[in-house]
Design a protein around this motif. Structure first.
Motif, PDB file in Angstrom:
ATOM      1  N   CYS A 140     -30.582   0.016 -16.756  1.00  0.00           N
ATOM      2  CA  CYS A 140     -29.321  -0.291 -16.065  1.00  0.00           C
ATOM      3  C   CYS A 140     -29.278  -1.714 -15.522  1.00  0.00           C
ATOM      4  O   CYS A 140     -28.251  -2.390 -15.638  1.00  0.00           O
ATOM      5  CB  CYS A 140     -29.029   0.730 -14.975  1.00  0.00           C
ATOM      6  SG  CYS A 140     -30.188   0.722 -13.602  1.00  0.00           S
TER       7      CYS A 140
ATOM      8  N   GLY B  48     -19.568   0.312 -13.752  1.00  0.00           N
ATOM      9  CA  GLY B  48     -19.135  -0.662 -14.749  1.00  0.00           C
ATOM     10  C   GLY B  48     -19.687  -0.419 -16.131  1.00  0.00           C
ATOM     11  O   GLY B  48     -19.296  -1.082 -17.091  1.00  0.00           O
ATOM     12  N   ILE B  49     -20.606   0.525 -16.272  1.00  0.00           N
ATOM     13  CA  ILE B  49     -21.209   0.822 -17.572  1.00  0.00           C
ATOM     14  C   ILE B  49     -20.411   1.944 -18.227  1.00  0.00           C
ATOM     15  O   ILE B  49     -20.183   2.989 -17.635  1.00  0.00           O
ATOM     16  CB  ILE B  49     -22.694   1.210 -17.414  1.00  0.00           C
ATOM     17  CG1 ILE B  49     -23.477   0.011 -16.880  1.00  0.00           C
ATOM     18  CG2 ILE B  49     -23.273   1.679 -18.743  1.00  0.00           C
ATOM     19  CD1 ILE B  49     -24.937   0.282 -16.603  1.00  0.00           C
ATOM     20  N   ASP B  50     -19.979   1.681 -19.460  1.00  0.00           N
ATOM     21  CA  ASP B  50     -19.205   2.679 -20.211  1.00  0.00           C
ATOM     22  C   ASP B  50     -20.139   3.600 -20.981  1.00  0.00           C
ATOM     23  O   ASP B  50     -21.201   3.181 -21.449  1.00  0.00           O
ATOM     24  CB  ASP B  50     -18.261   1.989 -21.193  1.00  0.00           C
ATOM     25  CG  ASP B  50     -17.215   1.149 -20.491  1.00  0.00           C
ATOM     26  OD1 ASP B  50     -16.719   1.584 -19.432  1.00  0.00           O
ATOM     27  OD2 ASP B  50     -16.901   0.059 -20.987  1.00  0.00           O
TER      28      ASP B  50
ATOM     29  N   HIS C  61     -23.243  -7.973 -25.336  1.00  0.00           N
ATOM     30  CA  HIS C  61     -22.836  -6.566 -25.366  1.00  0.00           C
ATOM     31  C   HIS C  61     -24.136  -5.765 -25.307  1.00  0.00           C
ATOM     32  O   HIS C  61     -24.837  -5.631 -26.309  1.00  0.00           O
ATOM     33  CB  HIS C  61     -22.052  -6.281 -26.647  1.00  0.00           C
ATOM     34  CG  HIS C  61     -21.619  -4.861 -26.793  1.00  0.00           C
ATOM     35  ND1 HIS C  61     -21.061  -4.395 -27.956  1.00  0.00           N
ATOM     36  CD2 HIS C  61     -21.637  -3.802 -25.952  1.00  0.00           C
ATOM     37  CE1 HIS C  61     -20.777  -3.110 -27.828  1.00  0.00           C
ATOM     38  NE2 HIS C  61     -21.115  -2.742 -26.616  1.00  0.00           N
TER      39      HIS C  61
ATOM     40  N   SER D  25     -24.966  -8.331 -19.776  1.00  0.00           N
ATOM     41  CA  SER D  25     -23.517  -8.313 -19.984  1.00  0.00           C
ATOM     42  C   SER D  25     -22.839  -9.427 -19.193  1.00  0.00           C
ATOM     43  O   SER D  25     -21.841  -9.993 -19.638  1.00  0.00           O
ATOM     44  CB  SER D  25     -22.926  -6.947 -19.627  1.00  0.00           C
ATOM     45  OG  SER D  25     -23.046  -6.690 -18.249  1.00  0.00           O
TER      46      SER D  25
ATOM     47  N   HIS E 181     -26.578  -4.720 -16.863  1.00  0.00           N
ATOM     48  CA  HIS E 181     -25.708  -5.523 -15.999  1.00  0.00           C
ATOM     49  C   HIS E 181     -25.994  -7.018 -16.157  1.00  0.00           C
ATOM     50  O   HIS E 181     -25.076  -7.830 -16.275  1.00  0.00           O
ATOM     51  CB  HIS E 181     -25.867  -5.117 -14.529  1.00  0.00           C
ATOM     52  CG  HIS E 181     -25.149  -3.862 -14.173  1.00  0.00           C
ATOM     53  ND1 HIS E 181     -23.783  -3.750 -14.197  1.00  0.00           N
ATOM     54  CD2 HIS E 181     -25.615  -2.658 -13.775  1.00  0.00           C
ATOM     55  CE1 HIS E 181     -23.433  -2.536 -13.840  1.00  0.00           C
ATOM     56  NE2 HIS E 181     -24.528  -1.851 -13.583  1.00  0.00           N
TER      57      HIS E 181
ATOM     58  N   GLU F 247     -23.045   1.349 -22.494  1.00  0.00           N
ATOM     59  CA  GLU F 247     -22.812  -0.023 -22.937  1.00  0.00           C
ATOM     60  C   GLU F 247     -21.951  -0.782 -21.944  1.00  0.00           C
ATOM     61  O   GLU F 247     -21.194  -0.204 -21.179  1.00  0.00           O
ATOM     62  CB  GLU F 247     -22.164  -0.043 -24.325  1.00  0.00           C
ATOM     63  CG  GLU F 247     -20.812   0.625 -24.381  1.00  0.00           C
ATOM     64  CD  GLU F 247     -20.260   0.726 -25.795  1.00  0.00           C
ATOM     65  OE1 GLU F 247     -20.613  -0.082 -26.657  1.00  0.00           O
ATOM     66  OE2 GLU F 247     -19.443   1.642 -26.017  1.00  0.00           O
ATOM     67  N   LYS F 248     -22.105  -2.105 -22.006  1.00  0.00           N
ATOM     68  CA  LYS F 248     -21.296  -2.961 -21.155  1.00  0.00           C
ATOM     69  C   LYS F 248     -21.290  -4.355 -21.765  1.00  0.00           C
ATOM     70  O   LYS F 248     -22.302  -4.817 -22.291  1.00  0.00           O
ATOM     71  CB  LYS F 248     -21.873  -3.020 -19.739  1.00  0.00           C
ATOM     72  CG  LYS F 248     -21.037  -3.848 -18.772  1.00  0.00           C
ATOM     73  CD  LYS F 248     -21.597  -3.803 -17.369  1.00  0.00           C
ATOM     74  CE  LYS F 248     -20.700  -4.641 -16.461  1.00  0.00           C
ATOM     75  NZ  LYS F 248     -21.197  -4.666 -15.095  1.00  0.00           N
TER      76      LYS F 248
END
Length: 157
Positions: free
Chosen positions: A65, A27-29, A77, A72, A69, A44-45
Motif C-alpha cells: 500500500c 484512493g486505491i481502486d 500506474h 502513483s 501511493h 491499483e492507483k
C-alpha cells in the motif's frame, strides 16, 4: 448465534473501513479481472507506466500500500494483484494449474488486461521467483525487474 456473528462481522467491516481511511487506502481502486479462466482481484492507483507488484507468500495487496501511493504520486500506474487462492482471487481447481508456466501465463494475461506491452516488475519472496521466471520466459514483457529477498538461482544441470 447467527445475530451475534452478523454483529461481529459488521464491527469487523466497520473497523476495516476505519483503518483503511486512517492510513489513506480510499484512493486505491479495486477491481476483478479475468485472467486465463480465473477471476483475479487487483488493487491499483495512478496513471502512466505500469509497476506490477508481486506479493510474498501469504500476503495480500495491502503489503504494497505505501509503495502504491508513493509510485502513483510520481506518475506511475501501480498495480498489486492478489494471487491464486488468496483474498477475492479464485483458486484454480487442480493442483496442476499451479506450475511456473501457468503462473507466468497468468501474469502475461494480467499484463494484457492492463492494456500494456511491458511493465516494471517488483517481486518479493515466493513471487520474486515467479518474477524471475517471467523475465526468463517472456523477457519482452518486462522493462525492469526489482527482486526483493530472493536472488536468481538457476537450476542445476
Amino acid at each position: 448465534m447467527k445475530l451475534r456473528l452478523m454483529r461481529k462481522n459488521k464491527r469487523k467491516k466497520e473497523f476495516s473501513l476505519l483503518r483503511q481511511r486512517e492510513i489513506g487506502m480510499e484512493g486505491i481502486d479495486h477491481r476483478i479481472v479475468s485472467v486465463n479462466g480465473i477471476k483475479m482481484h487487483i488493487a491499483e492507483k495512478g496513471q502512466g507506466p505500469v509497476v506490477l507488484f508481486l506479493l510474498g507468500f501469504p500476503k495480500l495487496w495491502y503489503s504494497w500500500c505505501h509503495q502504491i501511493h508513493a509510485l502513483s504520486s510520481l506518475g506511475y500506474h501501480a498495480v498489486a494483484p492478489v494471487l491464486w487462492g488468496f483474498g477475492e482471487t479464485d483458486t484454480p481447481t487442480s493442483i496442476t494449474n499451479y506450475t511456473c508456466n501457468h503462473i507466468v501465463n497468468d501474469l502475461v494475461a494480467l499484463i494484457d488486461s492492463l492494456g500494456v506491452e511491458q511493465v516494471f516488475l517488483v517481486g518479493h519472496d515466493w513471487e520474486a521467483i515467479m518474477g524471475w521466471y517471467l523475465c526468463m520466459f517472456k523477457p519482452e514483457r518486462v522493462k525492469a525487474f526489482v527482486c526483493l529477498s530472493v536472488p536468481f538461482m538457476p537450476r542445476s544441470p
